[in-house]
Every structure is written in structure tokens, then in C-alpha cells.
Design an enzyme around this catalytic site. Structure first.
Site, short mmCIF file in Angstrom:
data_model
loop_
_atom_site.label_atom_id
_atom_site.label_comp_id
_atom_site.label_asym_id
_atom_site.label_seq_id
_atom_site.Cartn_x
_atom_site.Cartn_y
_atom_site.Cartn_z
N CYS A 71 27.16 12.87 -2.08
CA CYS A 71 27.30 12.34 -0.71
C CYS A 71 27.54 13.47 0.29
O CYS A 71 27.22 13.35 1.47
CB CYS A 71 28.43 11.34 -0.65
SG CYS A 71 29.98 12.02 -1.26
N GLU A 96 19.46 8.41 4.98
CA GLU A 96 19.91 9.13 3.78
C GLU A 96 18.81 9.05 2.71
O GLU A 96 18.39 7.95 2.34
CB GLU A 96 21.19 8.46 3.26
CG GLU A 96 21.85 9.25 2.17
CD GLU A 96 23.11 8.57 1.63
OE1 GLU A 96 23.10 7.34 1.48
OE2 GLU A 96 24.09 9.28 1.35
N LYS A 140 34.66 -1.41 -11.68
CA LYS A 140 33.26 -1.83 -11.84
C LYS A 140 32.41 -0.59 -11.60
O LYS A 140 32.10 -0.24 -10.46
CB LYS A 140 32.94 -2.92 -10.83
CG LYS A 140 31.93 -3.95 -11.26
CD LYS A 140 30.55 -3.43 -11.55
CE LYS A 140 29.68 -3.20 -10.34
NZ LYS A 140 28.46 -2.41 -10.67
N GLY A 185 29.99 4.06 -2.33
CA GLY A 185 28.59 3.69 -2.54
C GLY A 185 27.85 3.73 -1.21
O GLY A 185 28.25 4.44 -0.29
N SER A 186 26.82 2.92 -1.11
CA SER A 186 25.97 2.98 0.09
C SER A 186 26.64 2.27 1.27
O SER A 186 27.49 1.38 1.08
CB SER A 186 24.63 2.32 -0.20
OG SER A 186 24.84 0.96 -0.49
N THR A 187 26.22 2.62 2.46
CA THR A 187 26.75 2.01 3.67
C THR A 187 26.41 0.52 3.70
O THR A 187 27.21 -0.32 4.14
CB THR A 187 26.21 2.75 4.90
OG1 THR A 187 26.67 4.10 4.83
CG2 THR A 187 26.67 2.13 6.21
N THR A 198 26.12 -1.61 1.17
CA THR A 198 27.05 -2.37 0.32
C THR A 198 28.46 -2.35 0.92
O THR A 198 29.16 -3.37 0.89
CB THR A 198 27.09 -1.77 -1.11
OG1 THR A 198 25.76 -1.68 -1.60
CG2 THR A 198 27.91 -2.62 -2.04
N GLU A 232 34.04 4.54 1.10
CA GLU A 232 33.42 5.86 1.16
C GLU A 232 31.93 5.63 1.03
O GLU A 232 31.47 5.16 -0.01
CB GLU A 232 33.91 6.74 -0.01
CG GLU A 232 35.40 6.98 -0.03
CD GLU A 232 35.87 7.85 1.12
OE1 GLU A 232 35.03 8.51 1.77
OE2 GLU A 232 37.07 7.85 1.40
#
Ligand code: NAD
Length: 489
Positions: free
Chosen positions: A290, A392, A173, A226-228, A230, A248
Site C-alpha cells: 500500500c 490504484e 478473517k 484492504g481496498s477503499t 470495502t 487502512e
């Protein structure tokens, strides 16, 4: 012409079952250039059913046969390097030369690397008097790979390559913000000759099809970048089903520049390397990596000199048309992200930050007049507790802070909830060893940044990650080891 992108399910290129689509924007012009399926649970169900059906066949392939297909896919990526680079640049706003030199070659390299790893993998034997243990490493089964928008093909292949190499069938995805090269990869997978159902790619929104994929009972492992925010959601949702999860996530990485790396007597070439590398570390891909260093901590005795040199270099970066080979900085990825970065710049000033350069949007002429361009920005005067140094931003924004001692540098570097990477600049070997032990980060570069060796563990600590990718770490994640113990009778 509007590009119509499709899902890849069981070798079929198809729209979402209910026909819904999402618009896809070119960040450098702000214009819609395509439509991508807005897939839902029904599409997820179809893709997982295809992967489940293909599992026995794929798992039964000899390692050489799986490796050959991965290498064939890499060949096709290399053949289409220019087309893929153009697609990546259109979709993300990043300079075309960056996509051509970095993103696309690395995608092919990811596939080749894990194809080679598969051929060199051996399974463990633990023998003792009277007993022989051997460990089988079958695949987990069906895996879901969820990737972000900043390095679309690079990170998608970084996930699917170890999953496929170890015999898992995959439903990927990609980010709904940047689906184009994932769609093209699907076409290449068909051409390469992967059996139907081995690699499926479904597009759509995270909270719709992403959630449906992650929560599906026939999915054994989820690899997410992706983001923390999610990542936390996925961890929570999959915990009760005991799925394997690799996460990650975000970062707020610090570079630490000690006086011995930047004083007047340090060799000029070394000082230039510090500047060149940290400029790239702060601004490559418009700061949307990142691993980017969004905080630069500098020993006070060399702070003024470093600041003057660094700001002069940041000011000289050319923001412009991503297709122009002289462009250093393209557009940031979306209107929403552009607004978020501009808001963060506003916050930085309200919390007392001084703008040393940049700090504003850049307005270009047609056809880029509605594009999302932001000037490379250097800030100072912000304490470690400020939003600017805690949250971030993921844009071309870096904050400088001065420190007086090694202990203070360490405390500042560790003073966030994140722990992905650090970049340490010093020639003092004792300090290198001390700080490498004490810095709270999964990846520590010393006198360099983003020098990558695909065999090394890749991932973060604290709120930056759970698990590691890279080399055998990724291969192990995608297997479910089974020990067989035979008694001598
Ligand atoms: P994001 O979390 O918004 O989205 C990432 C992916 O997750 C997308 O494909 C999205 O559709 C999907 N998703 C969103 N919600 C979901 C849900 N509820 N269930 C399943 N999937 C869902 O992140 P982003 O904005 O696309 O990417 C930027 C972030 O990625 C930054 O925080 C950056 O630091 C991080 N990142 C981390 C690394 C790393 O290796 N640590 C690498 C690149 C990017």
C-alpha cells in the site's frame, strides 16, 4: 499434495459448517494447491460465540501472562521461519527471500512489540483539589480483524497483536486469496497455549463471512486493511451500530524528487540512494504494498537524467521463479489481479502514456508457464487527471511526471483522492518543513522510504484511511477508556 486448510474456532480446527470450500492458487504456477473453508454466517456465529465466552478469562489474565503468550507465539514463528516463508511465497507469488527477510520476521516483531507495549502501559490520573480522576482502559470486547493478501502474516499479526495485548478476544478473517500462513498461525497459537476462543480464525469470502462478522451485534470493534471500496462498505454498515472502526485502505502515493537531490553535483552516493530506494518503493513485492510509490514526480531540470537511470535499473530487475534467490520480482497475486494490471497498462497507453520499459506480461517456462508474471513497467506522458495517475493499480507499474516548481510538485502530489504516504527527496531544510506541512498524507518520508518505527502513527488521510495503527494509537483503539472520579470526603 492438496493442502486442506481449516478454520480455527475455540481451539478446534474445522471445516465450514456446510462443508463448502474455495480453491487456493499458487500465483507462480497458476495451479490450485489447496482448499480453504468457504465460511458463512453460521461459522461467524460460532467463532464470535467462542470469543465472547473466552472474554472474561482473557481479560482477567495479568499483563505479564498475556505478554508471555504473545512472545511465545513470536518464538514459534521464528522457529518456523523457513516453513512460514515458503508458505507465504507459495500463496502470494512473492520472492521467497523477501518473505524470509521481511514478512515473517516482521510478524514475530509485531507480536513482541505489542507484548512489550502492554508491559510498559500506564493508565492516566488527573488529580485536582477535592477530586481524583483515574482512567481505566478495559478492552472493547470482541474484535474482528480483516486483512488483505499483499502482506498476509505481516498485516494479520499487526492487527491481532494490539487487540490481544489489550485483552480483547479476536476473530480474524484473512484474505481468501492468501489464507495459508493464517492457518499455520492458528496451529502455532494452539501450541503456544492461548486459551480456547481467544484467537479464532475464519476463512472465506468478504461479502459472505466478512460481512457476517462485521455486522454481528456482539462485535465491538473492527480493524480492517484492504481496498477503499470495502472499507467504505464496512464503515457504512457499522455506523448504525456505533462500532469502533479502524480503516487502512488504498493509496496512490507520490515520490517528489527535487533537482538538489539528483543534479550532477549531488554526491554520487546520495544519487544512488535515491535510485535504490525509489526502485524498491516502486517495485518491491511486485508493487503490491500500500505504501509503494506509484507516481514519481521529478523536477524538470533533472528529469531526463533521472528517467534514463531509473529505467535502466527497472529493466535490469529479474522476473522469475520466487524460489530463486536471484529473483527480484515474483508473480502478482492472482489471475484476476493479473488481468486488472494488464488492463491498466492498456488504459495507460490509450490515454497517451509512453511505455519506457515493461508494459507487458512475462512468460516463463514450466512449471511457471501459467504463472502471473508482469514486467516492471515505467510510464511517462500521462497527466495528473488520467486514470493511471488517479486509480490504484497495485502492481509493478510506476508513472513519471515532470514539474517546474515546488508549488506544482505539491499540487501534483495532492491531486488524488488518496493520502496514505509520500516520499520527499531534497536537501533543502526549508522545503522539507514546508512540504511536510502541506502534503496530504498520513506518512511522510524524507530522503527515505518505508523506514518503519512501530511506535509511530500509521495510516492515511482522505480515502486512504480512518484512524491510525502503530504504537499507542493501536493500543488505544482496542480499549474503551472509563474515567473514575472520586471526591475527597
Ligand atoms: P479487499 O478490500 O478486496 O479485501 C480485504 C479483506 O477484506 C479481505 O480479507 C476480504 O475478504 C475482506 N472483505 C471484502 N469484502 C468485505 C466485506 N464486504 N465485509 C467484510 N470484509 C470484506 O482488498 P485486497 O484486494 O485484499 O487488498 C488490496 C488493497 O488493500 C489495496 O487497495 C491496498 O492498497 C490495500 N492495503 C492497504 C494497506 C494500508 O495499510 N493502508 C495495507 C495493505 C493493503
Amino acid at each position: 499434495m492438496m493442502k486442506i486448510l481449516h478454520n480455527l474456532i475455540n481451539h478446534h480446527l474445522q471445516p465450514a459448517d456446510d462443508g463448502q470450500t474455495l480453491p487456493v492458487y499458487a500465483p507462480a504456477t497458476g495451479q490450485i494447491y489447496g482448499q480453504v473453508p468457504r465460511s458463512q454466517a453460521k461459522d461467524a456465529e460460532q467463532a464470535i460465540a467462542a470469543a465472547v465466552a473466552a472474554q472474561t478469562v482473557w481479560q482477567g489474565f495479568a499483563p505479564e501472562a498475556r505478554a508471555a503468550l504473545l512472545n511465545r507465539l513470536a518464538d514459534l514463528i521464528e522457529r518456523d521461519r523457513q516453513t512460514l516463508a515458503e508458505a507465504e511465497s507459495l500463496d502470494t507469488g512473492k520472492p521467497l527471500h523477501l518473505a524470509f527477510e521481511l514478512d515473517i520476521p516482521r510478524a514475530a516483531q509485531n507480536l513482541r512489540f505489542f507484548a512489550a507495549a502492554l508491559l510498559h502501559r500506564s493508565e492516566a490520573v488527573h488529580a485536582r483539589p477535592g477530586f481524583l480522576n483515574y482512567t481505566l482502559t478495559p478492552p472493547v470486547g470482541v474484535g474482528v480483524c480483516i486483512s488483505p493478501w499483499n502482506l498476509p502474516l505481516y498485516l494479520l499479526t499487526w492487527k491481532i497483536a494490539p487487540a490481544l495485548a489489550t485483552g480483547n478476544c479476536v476473530v480474524a478473517k484473512p484474505s481468501e486469496v492468501t489464507p495459508y500462513t493464517a492457518y499455520l498461525l492458528g496451529l502455532l497459537a494452539i501450541e503456544a497455549g492461548f486459551p480456547p476462543g481467544v484467537l479464532n480464525i475464519v476463512h472465506g469470502l468478504g461479502h459472505e463471512v466478512g460481512t457476517a462478522l462485521c455486522n454481528h451485534p456482539q462485535v465491538g470493534a473492527i480493524s480492517f486493511t484492504g481496498s477503499t471500496r470495502t472499507g467504505a462498505l464496512i464503515a457504512q454498515q457499522s455506523a448504525a451500530a456505533f462500532k469502533k472502526v479502524s480503516l487502512e485502505m488504498g493509496g496512490k502515493n507520490a515520490a517528489l524528487v527535487f533537482a538538489d537531490a539528483y543534479h550532477e553535483q549531488a554526491p554520487e552516493a546520495y544519487r544512488q540512494q535515491v535510485l535504490d530506494t525509489l526502485l524498491r518503493a516502486a517495485f518491491v513485492n511486485q508493487g503490491q504494498v500500500c505504501l509503494c510509490m506509484s507516481r514519481i514526480l521529478v523536477e524538470r531540470s533533472v528529469y531526463a537524467r533521472f528517467k534514463a537511470d531509473f529505467v535502466a535499473r527497472a529493466r535490469a530487475l529479474k522476473v522469475g521463479d520466487p524460489a530463486d534467490p536471484n529473483t527480484d520480482q515474483g508473480a502478482v497475486v492472482s489471475a484476476a489481479h493479473y488481468e486488472k494490471i494488464l488492463q491498466a497498462l492498456h488504459t495507460a497507453q490509450t490515454e497517451g502514456g509512453q511505455v519506457l520499459c515493461g508494459g507487458h506480461a512475462v512468460h516463463l517456462s514450466e512449471p511457471h508457464d501459467a504463472g502471473y508474471f508482469i514486467a516492471p513497467t515505467v510510464l511517462e506522458g500521462l497527466g495528473p487527471e488520467t486514470c493511471t495517475n488517479q486509480e490504484e493499480i497495485f502492481g509493478p507499474v510506476v508513472a513519471l511526471q515532470a514539474f517546474d516548481s515546488e508549488a506544482e510538485a505539491l499540487a501534483l502530489a495532492n491531486a488524488t483522492r488518496y493520502g496514505l504516504a509520500a516520499s520527499l527527496w531534497t536537501r533543502d531544510q526549508g522545503r522539507i518543513q514546508r512540504l511536510s506541512r502541506q502534503l496530504e498524507a498520513g506518512i511522510i518520508w524524507v530522503n527515505t522510504w518505508m523506514a518503519r518505527d512501530l511506535r509511530t502513527p500509521f495510516g492515511g488521510v482522505k480515502d486512504s484511511g480512518m484512524g491510525r495503527e502503530g504504537g499507542w494509537y493501536a493500543m488505544h483503539f482496542w480499549c474503551e477508556p472509563r474515567n473514575v472520579c472520586i471526591a475527597e470526603i
